[in-house]
Write a protein that holds these residues in place. Structure first.
Motif, PDB file in Angstrom:
ATOM      1  N   HIS A  72       0.808  -1.215   0.000  1.00 51.46           N
ATOM      2  CA  HIS A  72       0.000   0.000   0.000  1.00 51.46           C
ATOM      3  C   HIS A  72       0.842   1.267   0.000  1.00 51.46           C
ATOM      4  CE1 HIS A  72      -3.190  -2.645   2.217  1.00 51.46           C
ATOM      5  NE2 HIS A  72      -3.024  -3.002   0.964  1.00 51.46           N
ATOM      6  N   GLY A  73       2.061   1.171   0.523  1.00 55.30           N
ATOM      7  CA  GLY A  73       2.942   2.326   0.562  1.00 55.30           C
ATOM      8  C   GLY A  73       2.676   3.272   1.712  1.00 55.30           C
ATOM      9  N   GLU A  74       1.494   3.164   2.337  1.00 53.33           N
ATOM     10  CA  GLU A  74       1.136   4.027   3.462  1.00 53.33           C
ATOM     11  C   GLU A  74       0.126   3.281   4.320  1.00 53.33           C
ATOM     12  OE1 GLU A  74       0.196   8.375   3.023  1.00 53.33           O
ATOM     13  OE2 GLU A  74      -1.784   7.688   3.724  1.00 53.33           O
ATOM     14  N   VAL A  75       0.342   3.292   5.618  1.00 52.66           N
ATOM     15  CA  VAL A  75      -0.546   2.591   6.549  1.00 52.66           C
ATOM     16  C   VAL A  75      -0.871   3.520   7.711  1.00 52.66           C
ATOM     17  CG1 VAL A  75      -0.782   0.648   8.147  1.00 52.66           C
ATOM     18  CG2 VAL A  75       0.383   0.319   5.951  1.00 52.66           C
ATOM     19  N   ARG A  76      -2.155   3.600   8.042  1.00 60.90           N
ATOM     20  CA  ARG A  76      -2.584   4.362   9.211  1.00 60.90           C
ATOM     21  C   ARG A  76      -3.109   3.404  10.272  1.00 60.90           C
ATOM     22  NH1 ARG A  76      -2.422   9.696   8.611  1.00 60.90           N
ATOM     23  NH2 ARG A  76      -2.174  10.507   6.475  1.00 60.90           N
ATOM     24  N   LEU A  77      -2.997   3.810  11.523  1.00 59.42           N
ATOM     25  CA  LEU A  77      -3.325   2.921  12.636  1.00 59.42           C
ATOM     26  C   LEU A  77      -4.744   2.380  12.537  1.00 59.42           C
ATOM     27  CD1 LEU A  77      -1.682   4.657  15.739  1.00 59.42           C
ATOM     28  CD2 LEU A  77      -0.899   2.627  14.520  1.00 59.42           C
ATOM     29  N   ARG A  78      -5.715   3.261  12.272  1.00 61.90           N
ATOM     30  CA  ARG A  78      -7.114   2.822  12.248  1.00 61.90           C
ATOM     31  C   ARG A  78      -7.355   1.808  11.135  1.00 61.90           C
ATOM     32  NH1 ARG A  78     -11.639   7.375  12.562  1.00 61.90           N
ATOM     33  NH2 ARG A  78     -10.526   7.583  14.545  1.00 61.90           N
ATOM     34  N   THR A  79      -6.797   2.078   9.958  1.00 59.23           N
ATOM     35  CA  THR A  79      -6.968   1.153   8.830  1.00 59.23           C
ATOM     36  C   THR A  79      -6.335  -0.188   9.130  1.00 59.23           C
ATOM     37  OG1 THR A  79      -6.921   3.014   7.288  1.00 59.23           O
ATOM     38  CG2 THR A  79      -6.554   0.820   6.371  1.00 59.23           C
ATOM     39  N   ALA A  80      -5.112  -0.162   9.681  1.00 63.39           N
ATOM     40  CA  ALA A  80      -4.411  -1.407   9.992  1.00 63.39           C
ATOM     41  C   ALA A  80      -5.135  -2.189  11.076  1.00 63.39           C
ATOM     42  CB  ALA A  80      -2.983  -1.103  10.428  1.00 63.39           C
ATOM     43  N   ALA A  81      -5.631  -1.490  12.088  1.00 67.07           N
ATOM     44  CA  ALA A  81      -6.342  -2.171  13.169  1.00 67.07           C
ATOM     45  C   ALA A  81      -7.594  -2.862  12.647  1.00 67.07           C
ATOM     46  CB  ALA A  81      -6.703  -1.164  14.265  1.00 67.07           C
ATOM     47  N   THR A  82      -8.300  -2.195  11.735  1.00 70.46           N
ATOM     48  CA  THR A  82      -9.503  -2.794  11.154  1.00 70.46           C
ATOM     49  C   THR A  82      -9.151  -4.029  10.345  1.00 70.46           C
ATOM     50  OG1 THR A  82     -10.592  -0.629  11.037  1.00 70.46           O
ATOM     51  CG2 THR A  82     -11.461  -2.391   9.625  1.00 70.46           C
ATOM     52  N   GLU A  83      -8.096  -3.939   9.541  1.00 63.67           N
ATOM     53  CA  GLU A  83      -7.717  -5.082   8.696  1.00 63.67           C
ATOM     54  C   GLU A  83      -7.202  -6.252   9.519  1.00 63.67           C
ATOM     55  OE1 GLU A  83      -5.049  -5.911   4.691  1.00 63.67           O
ATOM     56  OE2 GLU A  83      -5.839  -3.908   5.172  1.00 63.67           O
ATOM     57  N   LEU A  84      -6.500  -5.958  10.597  1.00 64.27           N
ATOM     58  CA  LEU A  84      -5.960  -7.032  11.436  1.00 64.27           C
ATOM     59  C   LEU A  84      -6.977  -7.528  12.459  1.00 64.27           C
ATOM     60  CD1 LEU A  84      -2.347  -5.717  12.253  1.00 64.27           C
ATOM     61  CD2 LEU A  84      -3.033  -7.399  10.522  1.00 64.27           C
ATOM     62  N   GLY A  85      -8.033  -6.783  12.664  1.00 64.57           N
ATOM     63  CA  GLY A  85      -9.030  -7.175  13.651  1.00 64.57           C
ATOM     64  C   GLY A  85      -8.516  -7.061  15.068  1.00 64.57           C
ATOM     65  N   THR A  86      -7.769  -5.994  15.331  1.00 66.96           N
ATOM     66  CA  THR A  86      -7.175  -5.824  16.652  1.00 66.96           C
ATOM     67  C   THR A  86      -7.262  -4.357  17.059  1.00 66.96           C
ATOM     68  OG1 THR A  86      -5.224  -6.331  17.985  1.00 66.96           O
ATOM     69  CG2 THR A  86      -4.838  -5.366  15.807  1.00 66.96           C
ATOM     70  N   PRO A 114       7.028   2.692   4.228  1.00 59.99           N
ATOM     71  CA  PRO A 114       8.141   1.739   4.277  1.00 59.99           C
ATOM     72  C   PRO A 114       9.444   2.388   4.736  1.00 59.99           C
ATOM     73  CG  PRO A 114       6.871   1.430   2.274  1.00 59.99           C
ATOM     74  CD  PRO A 114       6.353   2.681   2.916  1.00 59.99           C
ATOM     75  N   GLY A 115      10.158   1.702   5.609  1.00 63.04           N
ATOM     76  CA  GLY A 115      11.460   2.161   6.063  1.00 63.04           C
ATOM     77  C   GLY A 115      12.561   1.667   5.150  1.00 63.04           C
ATOM     78  N   TYR A 116      13.789   2.112   5.405  1.00 64.02           N
ATOM     79  CA  TYR A 116      14.914   1.767   4.540  1.00 64.02           C
ATOM     80  C   TYR A 116      15.207   0.267   4.554  1.00 64.02           C
ATOM     81  CZ  TYR A 116      15.606   6.803   4.715  1.00 64.02           C
ATOM     82  OH  TYR A 116      15.426   8.153   4.633  1.00 64.02           O
ATOM     83  N   ALA A 117      14.989  -0.396   5.675  1.00 67.41           N
ATOM     84  CA  ALA A 117      15.305  -1.818   5.763  1.00 67.41           C
ATOM     85  C   ALA A 117      14.372  -2.669   4.907  1.00 67.41           C
ATOM     86  CB  ALA A 117      15.230  -2.292   7.218  1.00 67.41           C
ATOM     87  N   LEU A 118      13.147  -2.176   4.663  1.00 65.12           N
ATOM     88  CA  LEU A 118      12.182  -2.958   3.893  1.00 65.12           C
ATOM     89  C   LEU A 118      12.610  -3.098   2.444  1.00 65.12           C
ATOM     90  CD1 LEU A 118       9.531  -4.470   4.134  1.00 65.12           C
ATOM     91  CD2 LEU A 118       8.325  -2.357   3.587  1.00 65.12           C
ATOM     92  N   GLY A 119      13.327  -2.114   1.920  1.00 64.45           N
ATOM     93  CA  GLY A 119      13.759  -2.179   0.528  1.00 64.45           C
ATOM     94  C   GLY A 119      15.184  -2.650   0.354  1.00 64.45           C
TER      95      GLY A 119
END
Length: 305
Positions: A72-86, A114-119
């Motif tokens: 996705h290139g960008e993740v927000r807490l609320r979106t991630a929490a909804t997708e992970l169910g947590t 994404p941070g530098y280590a991811l790429g």
């Protein structure tokens, strides 16, 4: 000896061990090359990976966050929490560890990207482990003698990788950075290694198509200014970074040479910026150079006439 040192200097991360494996090359291969896994398995006629019988929930959530960052290139807490169910608080804790290990960072809007280590591509050379095993006792001894955090690093393209790090003994200190990847142009270790390259190589590295694709490209004026800085580092025999990698962090690095005299690794000392002047004291620099000499002696043996 190496195992004992890992136990001593790495013990501060035992409570985060579920994420520590992410800095290993195999995990980077999984994160970066998942889209090619099907073709790889098909060519080798290997069975498709099956879900582990005893999955660890926190590890799975961390890996899914990495997938989101990658895809996705960008993740927000609320979106991630909804997708992970947590809960958002759980995502925040997981993201904090990903940020610490360099796999994520926050942009100006506070979204995670994404941070530098991811790429970063995995290191495929076995000499890095040998270097780490040989240098680790000297890196630890340097930390004990100075009371400051010490690091062993190598350059891979435009990135600097911390192969080994040992925290200092002072109450106010820089944290262990083992496994961290950051732009070489901003770090003392990266600068001192880049200073050993011909200027033509620096131009290719920072004005080529790969640098443009990775967001590392420098304009003509920027690279001219950077080359002037590298010439100074080369003349001095050391490089510094004052809060370029992180607010409040200052470092000095010197190169480790191979038998042909080429700089291929760096040893550095990192301190809180309030102790900036202490870092460049005659005693501190002498101790740093002694550690470098000890590492080179163990790597190459005594010099021959």
């Amino acid at each position: 000896m190496g195992r004992d040192l890992f136990a001593q200097c790495g013990s501060r991360y035992d409570h985060h061990r579920f994420l520590d494996f992410l800095v290993m090359p195999s995990a980077l291969i999984l994160v970066r090359n998942r889209s090619r896994m099907v073709n790889t398995y098909a060519m080798q006629k290997l069975p498709n990976p099956t879900r582990p019988q005893y999955p660890i929930g926190s590890v799975e959530k961390a890996l899914r966050l990495l997938h989101m960052l990658r895809d996705h290139g960008e993740v927000r807490l609320r979106t991630a929490a909804t997708e992970l169910g947590t809960a958002e608080s759980t995502v925040h804790r997981l993201m904090a560890m990903l940020v610490f290990h360099g796999f994520a960072r926050q942009d100006d809007s506070r979204a995670y990207v994404p941070g530098y280590a991811l790429g970063a591509a995995p290191v495929r050379s076995s000499w890095t482990k040998s270097l780490r095993d040989i240098a680790a006792p000297h890196i630890e001894a340097l930390a004990l003698r100075t009371g400051e955090t010490t690091n062993l690093s190598i350059r891979a393209g435009t990135k600097l990788r911390f192969l080994w790090s040992c925290e200092g003994t002072k109450v106010l200190r820089i944290v262990n950075r083992t496994g961290v990847v950051m732009p070489a142009i901003k770090a003392a270790g990266g600068r001192v290694l880049l200073a050993d390259l011909p200027e033509a190589a620096i131009r290719r590295l920072y004005q080529g198509t790969i640098a443009q694709a990775q967001g590392d490209a420098l304009s003509d004026s920027e690279i001219e200014r950077f080359l002037r800085e590298l010439r100074l580092h080369h003349r001095n025999g050391y490089a510094t970074a004052n809060q370029e990698t992180e607010i409040g962090v200052t470092a000095v690095a010197i190169p480790i040479h191979d038998e042909a005299g080429r700089a291929f690794a760096a040893v550095s000392i990192a301190v809180p910026s309030v102790r900036y002047s202490d870092l460049f004291s005659q005693e501190m620099m002498h101790t740093l150079r002694e550690a470098r000499a000890a590492i080179e002696l163990d790597l190459h043996g005594p010099p021959t006439d």
